[in-house]
Each structure stands twice: as structure tokens, then as C-alpha cells.
Design an enzyme around this catalytic site. Structure first.
Site, mmCIF file in Angstrom:
data_model
loop_
_atom_site.group_PDB
_atom_site.id
_atom_site.type_symbol
_atom_site.label_atom_id
_atom_site.label_comp_id
_atom_site.label_asym_id
_atom_site.label_seq_id
_atom_site.Cartn_x
_atom_site.Cartn_y
_atom_site.Cartn_z
ATOM 1 N N SER A 17 0.849 -1.197 0.000
ATOM 2 C CA SER A 17 0.000 0.000 0.000
ATOM 3 C C SER A 17 0.876 1.235 0.000
ATOM 4 C CB SER A 17 -0.889 0.016 1.238
ATOM 5 O OG SER A 17 -1.409 1.332 1.406
ATOM 6 N N HIS A 51 -1.165 -1.427 -4.378
ATOM 7 C CA HIS A 51 -2.420 -1.124 -3.673
ATOM 8 C C HIS A 51 -2.516 0.385 -3.434
ATOM 9 C CE1 HIS A 51 -5.868 -2.248 -1.149
ATOM 10 N NE2 HIS A 51 -5.472 -1.285 -0.317
ATOM 11 N N ASP A 96 -4.731 3.417 -1.962
ATOM 12 C CA ASP A 96 -5.794 3.734 -0.999
ATOM 13 C C ASP A 96 -6.330 5.139 -1.238
ATOM 14 O OD1 ASP A 96 -5.994 1.404 0.731
ATOM 15 O OD2 ASP A 96 -3.935 1.859 1.334
ATOM 16 N N MET A 151 -8.946 7.899 -0.128
ATOM 17 C CA MET A 151 -9.762 8.271 1.046
ATOM 18 C C MET A 151 -10.336 9.669 0.853
ATOM 19 S SD MET A 151 -7.329 6.922 4.110
ATOM 20 C CE MET A 151 -6.577 5.287 4.049
ATOM 21 N N HIS A 181 -8.314 0.814 -4.030
ATOM 22 C CA HIS A 181 -9.222 0.610 -2.895
ATOM 23 C C HIS A 181 -9.915 1.939 -2.598
ATOM 24 C CE1 HIS A 181 -9.444 -0.514 1.702
ATOM 25 N NE2 HIS A 181 -10.633 -0.399 1.154
ATOM 26 N N MET A 210 -12.139 4.217 -0.630
ATOM 27 C CA MET A 210 -12.802 4.468 0.660
ATOM 28 C C MET A 210 -13.490 5.815 0.536
ATOM 29 S SD MET A 210 -9.710 2.978 2.971
ATOM 30 C CE MET A 210 -8.562 3.067 1.595
ATOM 31 N N MET A 266 -11.226 -6.207 5.541
ATOM 32 C CA MET A 266 -10.458 -5.239 6.336
ATOM 33 C C MET A 266 -10.145 -5.830 7.709
ATOM 34 S SD MET A 266 -9.978 -2.628 4.383
ATOM 35 C CE MET A 266 -9.023 -1.757 5.629
ATOM 36 N N ASP A 315 -6.412 -6.664 4.353
ATOM 37 C CA ASP A 315 -5.819 -5.319 4.403
ATOM 38 C C ASP A 315 -5.890 -4.763 5.819
ATOM 39 O OD1 ASP A 315 -5.018 -2.702 3.926
ATOM 40 O OD2 ASP A 315 -6.630 -2.246 2.500
HETATM 41 C C1 DX5 Z 1 -6.252 1.383 5.604
HETATM 42 C C2 DX5 Z 1 -5.758 1.041 4.223
HETATM 43 C C3 DX5 Z 1 -4.640 0.091 4.212
HETATM 44 C C4 DX5 Z 1 -3.404 0.568 4.942
HETATM 45 C C5 DX5 Z 1 -2.669 -0.605 5.476
HETATM 46 O O1 DX5 Z 1 -7.426 2.108 5.507
HETATM 47 O O2 DX5 Z 1 -6.785 0.481 3.448
HETATM 48 O O3 DX5 Z 1 -4.317 -0.316 2.897
HETATM 49 O O4 DX5 Z 1 -2.551 1.312 4.125
HETATM 50 O O5 DX5 Z 1 -1.612 -0.135 6.232
HETATM 51 P P1 DX5 Z 1 -0.834 -1.070 7.246
HETATM 52 O O6 DX5 Z 1 -0.256 -2.198 6.459
HETATM 53 O O7 DX5 Z 1 0.190 -0.143 7.791
HETATM 54 O O8 DX5 Z 1 -1.840 -1.535 8.273
HETATM 55 ZN ZN ZN Z 2 -6.345 -0.479 1.444
#
Ligand code: DX5
Ligand code: ZN
Length: 219
Positions: A11, A36, A38, A40, A69, A71, A140, A177
Site C-alpha cells: 500500500s 495497492h 488507498d 480516502m 481501494h 474508501m 479489512m 488489508d
Molecule cells: C487502511 C488502508 C490500508 C493501509 C494498510 O485504511 O486500506 O491499505 O494502508 O496499512 P498497514 O499495512 O500499515 O496496516
Molecule cells: Zn487499502
């Protein structure tokens, strides 16, 4: 389909955002299977990252699978932008809106793979009736929004998802994840996961360690 070989999806949330392209190249060279990404929105989750224009800028830096991903809520109005930016897999959350089926239809209508993600509290039964459309299930193991959180051991849910995938016999990735490190990686692989997302565990100790960090997660 049975459990596939384990693939690692670093990620980029844990990377240096001032040199994102370089970081993507480094994890690509370090053996990442998926990249990956993310996304947000400060609404569905209490944090902000980046949108489709950044994904588009990253696309020339790697030929690996862009595992995006989302969010964000609502999801549907931005799907096309993420497709055009070069996403290979677009994952939406069950909890992000009332019409998950429509969202998955919209993703698939663009010819990219469709993923569905479940927060730690969301029962696996919530995706029972979309199993025929999904290409990836993302479980998750933290509450989404931040890297570096502790692993929430919903191993029974991962195992239940594995059973559902095996029963339907479709080629569906089972991705986990949040809080994945070499120790928790073993647990989720044993429960049936075959794609592991990791931010902190990949990006720790600097770029010269990325390849070793990725290798250490393969179980
Ligand atoms: C959290 C993300 C993850 C995050 C994981 O909302 O979806 O992908 O980056 O990070 P680690 O591996 O540090 O838990
Ligand atoms: Zn993620």
C-alpha cells in the site's frame, strides 16, 4: 476456485508522497504483485489521500496491477475517472452506499475487475448475493482510514469467505488489508487469504529493504 498463490500488494499509503512515482517503481522492482492504492475522502473515512489524477500520474511508473481501494462515498460518480486513470481492479465498500450491486455493475461495465470490501464489523453474508459478479473480496483487518494500526483478527470471516469462493468456483481473489506483518500474514494465509496488502511492513527501514520486506510476507 481454490486458494491461489500468495500475492503481495504494497500500500503506497505508507510511502513518501513527495516521490510517489519513484516509490511505485521501487516496490515494483522489489517484487510487488499488485500496487495497492488507498483512496480516502475524509467522509467515508476520517482521512484524505488523493484522487484519480494522482493514479493517472502513477500509471506510467509500473505495469503491475493497479489495485485501487476506494474508501469514498458516494462511489459511483467517480468510477469512470478511476477507470480512465488506469485502474485494473476497483474495489468499493459494502458500507459506502445502499446500492452495492449497481456499483459493481458500473465497475464491470468499464471492463475492469470489480472488488468488494468489508469493514471489520460487516458480516460476510452481506456479499452473498454478489458473489457471481466480484473478482476480489477485500476483508479489512483494521478500521479503514490509517496505516500502522493493529491487526483485528477476523480470521473466521476470512475462512468463511474462502468457503464461499471455493463453493462458487469462480476466480476471486481473497485479499486482506490492515496490520499485515510477517506474523499476521501466516494467520491470514492459513485462513484462506491469497492477496496480502501491507503498508507499514513493506515501507519500513527504507528502500533497500523493500524487496526483503515483501519476501518476508509470503509465508
Ligand atoms: C487502511 C488502508 C490500508 C493501509 C494498510 O485504511 O486500506 O491499505 O494502508 O496499512 P498497514 O499495512 O500499515 O496496516
Ligand atoms: Zn487499502
Amino acid at each position: 476456485m481454490p486458494q491461489q498463490p500468495v500475492r503481495i500488494a504494497p500500500s503506497i499509503l505508507s510511502s513518501d508522497f513527495s516521490i510517489l512515482g519513484e516509490e511505485v517503481r521501487r516496490i515494483d522492482e522489489g517484487g510487488a504483485d499488485y500496487i495497492h492504492i488507498d483512496v480516502m475522502d475524509g467522509h467515508f473515512v476520517p482521512n484524505l489521500t488523493f484522487g484519480a489524477p494522482v493514479v493517472k500520474c502513477l500509471r506510467p511508473h509500473s505495469k503491475k496491477i493497479f489495485d485501487v481501494h476506494l474508501m469514498i462515498a458516494p462511489v459511483d460518480p467517480l468510477i469512470e475517472d478511476f477507470v480512465k486513470a488506469g485502474s485494473d481492479i476497483i474495489t468499493a465498500h459494502v458500507e459506502a452506499g445502499p446500492h452495492l450491486h449497481r456499483t459493481l455493475q458500473a465497475i464491470k461495465s468499464h471492463g475492469v475487475k470489480a472488488g468488494v470490501s468489508l469493514n471489520p464489523h460487516t458480516p460476510i453474508e452481506s456479499i452473498q448475493h454478489v458473489m457471481d459478479m466480484v473478482d476480489l473480496i477485500l476483508i479489512m483487518t483494521v478500521n479503514p482510514g490509517f496505516g500502522g494500526q493493529s491487526f483485528i483478527p477476523v480470521l473466521d470471516k476470512i475462512a468463511a469467505a474462502r468457503k464461499m469462493i471455493d463453493a462458487i468456483g469462480r476466480d476471486i481473489d481473497l485479499e486482506v488489508d490492515g496490520g499485515v506483518n510477517p506474523e499476521t500474514a501466516k494467520q491470514v494465509i492459513a485462513a484462506g487469504a491469497d492477496v496480502l496488502v501491507a503498508g507499514t511492513a513493506v515501507f519500513k527501514d527504507g528502500p533497500e529493504q523493500y524487496a526483503a520486506n515483501i519476501k518476508a510476507l509470503r509465508g
